[in-house]
Write an enzyme that holds these catalytic residues in place. Structure first.
Site, PDB file in Angstrom:
ATOM      1  N   GLY A 185       0.931  -1.353   0.064  1.00  0.00           N
ATOM      2  CA  GLY A 185       0.177   0.039   0.028  1.00  0.00           C
ATOM      3  C   GLY A 185       0.870   1.163   0.037  1.00  0.00           C
ATOM      4  O   GLY A 185       2.198   1.135   0.270  1.00  0.00           O
TER       5      GLY A 185
ATOM      6  N   GLN B 268       3.265   9.993   1.465  1.00  0.00           N
ATOM      7  CA  GLN B 268       4.532   9.248   1.131  1.00  0.00           C
ATOM      8  C   GLN B 268       5.391   9.515   0.046  1.00  0.00           C
ATOM      9  O   GLN B 268       6.331   9.269  -0.146  1.00  0.00           O
ATOM     10  CB  GLN B 268       4.176   7.637   1.185  1.00  0.00           C
ATOM     11  CG  GLN B 268       3.764   7.093   2.659  1.00  0.00           C
ATOM     12  CD  GLN B 268       3.338   5.642   2.493  1.00  0.00           C
ATOM     13  OE1 GLN B 268       2.826   5.362   2.221  1.00  0.00           O
ATOM     14  NE2 GLN B 268       4.617   4.863   3.089  1.00  0.00           N
TER      15      GLN B 268
ATOM     16  N   CYS C  73       6.794   0.118   7.266  1.00  0.00           N
ATOM     17  CA  CYS C  73       6.386   1.239   6.256  1.00  0.00           C
ATOM     18  C   CYS C  73       7.487   1.545   5.627  1.00  0.00           C
ATOM     19  O   CYS C  73       8.734   1.725   5.949  1.00  0.00           O
ATOM     20  CB  CYS C  73       6.065   2.467   7.449  1.00  0.00           C
ATOM     21  SG  CYS C  73       5.419   4.014   6.594  1.00  0.00           S
ATOM     22  N   LEU C  74       7.212   1.770   4.407  1.00  0.00           N
ATOM     23  CA  LEU C  74       8.140   2.331   3.448  1.00  0.00           C
ATOM     24  C   LEU C  74       8.799   3.674   3.863  1.00  0.00           C
ATOM     25  O   LEU C  74       9.878   3.930   3.183  1.00  0.00           O
ATOM     26  CB  LEU C  74       7.476   2.465   2.082  1.00  0.00           C
ATOM     27  CG  LEU C  74       7.007   1.232   1.354  1.00  0.00           C
ATOM     28  CD1 LEU C  74       5.866   1.442   0.299  1.00  0.00           C
ATOM     29  CD2 LEU C  74       8.033   0.372   0.916  1.00  0.00           C
TER      30      LEU C  74
ATOM     31  N   HIS D 281      -3.473   1.328   8.135  1.00  0.00           N
ATOM     32  CA  HIS D 281      -2.041   1.846   8.171  1.00  0.00           C
ATOM     33  C   HIS D 281      -2.153   2.966   7.042  1.00  0.00           C
ATOM     34  O   HIS D 281      -1.545   4.145   7.235  1.00  0.00           O
ATOM     35  CB  HIS D 281      -1.087   0.868   7.761  1.00  0.00           C
ATOM     36  CG  HIS D 281       0.260   1.363   7.519  1.00  0.00           C
ATOM     37  ND1 HIS D 281       1.170   0.827   8.125  1.00  0.00           N
ATOM     38  CD2 HIS D 281       0.918   2.090   6.423  1.00  0.00           C
ATOM     39  CE1 HIS D 281       2.407   1.367   7.791  1.00  0.00           C
ATOM     40  NE2 HIS D 281       2.275   2.150   6.735  1.00  0.00           N
ATOM     41  N   GLU D 282      -2.745   2.987   5.777  1.00  0.00           N
ATOM     42  CA  GLU D 282      -2.817   3.994   5.029  1.00  0.00           C
ATOM     43  C   GLU D 282      -3.821   5.172   5.301  1.00  0.00           C
ATOM     44  O   GLU D 282      -3.276   6.323   5.104  1.00  0.00           O
ATOM     45  CB  GLU D 282      -2.916   3.467   3.592  1.00  0.00           C
ATOM     46  CG  GLU D 282      -2.272   2.298   2.764  1.00  0.00           C
ATOM     47  CD  GLU D 282      -0.930   2.365   2.851  1.00  0.00           C
ATOM     48  OE1 GLU D 282      -0.420   3.757   2.993  1.00  0.00           O
ATOM     49  OE2 GLU D 282       0.005   1.296   3.065  1.00  0.00           O
TER      50      GLU D 282
ATOM     51  N   HIS E 144      -1.767   7.216   7.597  1.00  0.00           N
ATOM     52  CA  HIS E 144      -0.923   7.988   6.890  1.00  0.00           C
ATOM     53  C   HIS E 144      -1.467   9.390   6.640  1.00  0.00           C
ATOM     54  O   HIS E 144      -0.913  10.385   6.573  1.00  0.00           O
ATOM     55  CB  HIS E 144      -0.181   7.577   5.662  1.00  0.00           C
ATOM     56  CG  HIS E 144       0.781   6.651   5.572  1.00  0.00           C
ATOM     57  ND1 HIS E 144       2.022   7.100   6.374  1.00  0.00           N
ATOM     58  CD2 HIS E 144       1.224   5.378   5.489  1.00  0.00           C
ATOM     59  CE1 HIS E 144       2.910   6.152   6.263  1.00  0.00           C
ATOM     60  NE2 HIS E 144       2.460   5.187   5.935  1.00  0.00           N
TER      61      HIS E 144
HETATM   62 NI    NI Z   1       3.593   3.241   5.398  1.00  0.00          NI
END
Ligand code: NI
Length: 163
Positions: free
Chosen positions: A46, A51, A89-90, A131-132, A135
């Site tokens: 995702g 991000q 997380c990226l 999670h998204e 964000h």
């Molecule tokens: Ni993330």
């Protein structure tokens, strides 16, 4: 279409509350396409627009083997249950942690054609949705980690499913 660079901590864009999308014009369509390309380029599950440095309420999710989902202005309207999961997380590279996530969530959003949609997800999809959407509110999974020993550094060769 393009692969965008991913913002990582301590980039302040990750801590902003993202703005509502009011029209899905060509710039939003391009953003969505680029976010999908970017997510796939890093084998992510995702990705949320902050991000990639864009403080707008847009997220994409692609559970392996399933169709990609685009969410505009998503909101969780119901959640059920609780489970402990390992998460990464990226935007927080090199770390993984243990957090509590819902077993099941229901989300309302618009799709990229501005159609209202409802989406139910469990397990990894529920985790990715939470999670998204976090964000979009400037929240990272590390905020949910209960104690420092529940967050650990990954070995450089370890693979992670980033969100
Ligand atoms: Ni993330």
């Amino acid at each position: 279409m393009a692969v965008l660079s991913i913002c990582v901590l301590p980039d302040p864009v990750l801590r902003q509350r993202a703005k509502k999308v009011t029209t899905t014009d060509s710039s939003i369509q391009r953003l969505i396409d680029d976010m999908i390309d970017t997510m796939r380029a890093v084998s992510g599950v995702g990705l949320a627009a902050p991000q990639v440095g864009v403080p707008l309420r847009v997220a994409v999710i692609e559970i392996p083997g399933e169709e990609v989902v685009t969410l505009i202005n998503p909101e969780i309207i119901k959640r059920q249950g609780e489970r402990l999961v390992e998460e990464a997380c990226l935007s927080v590279p090199g770390y993984q942690g243990e957090v509590k996530r819902s077993i099941w969530v229901k989300v309302k959003a618009q799709d990229r054609r501005e159609k209202n949609i409802r989406l139910k997800g469990e397990e990894l999809l529920a985790q990715a949705l939470e999670h998204e959407i976090d964000h979009l509110n400037g929240i990272l999974y590390i905020d949910h980690v209960e104690s420092p020993d529940k967050l650990w550094k990954l070995l450089p060769e370890a693979s992670q499913k980033g969100l």
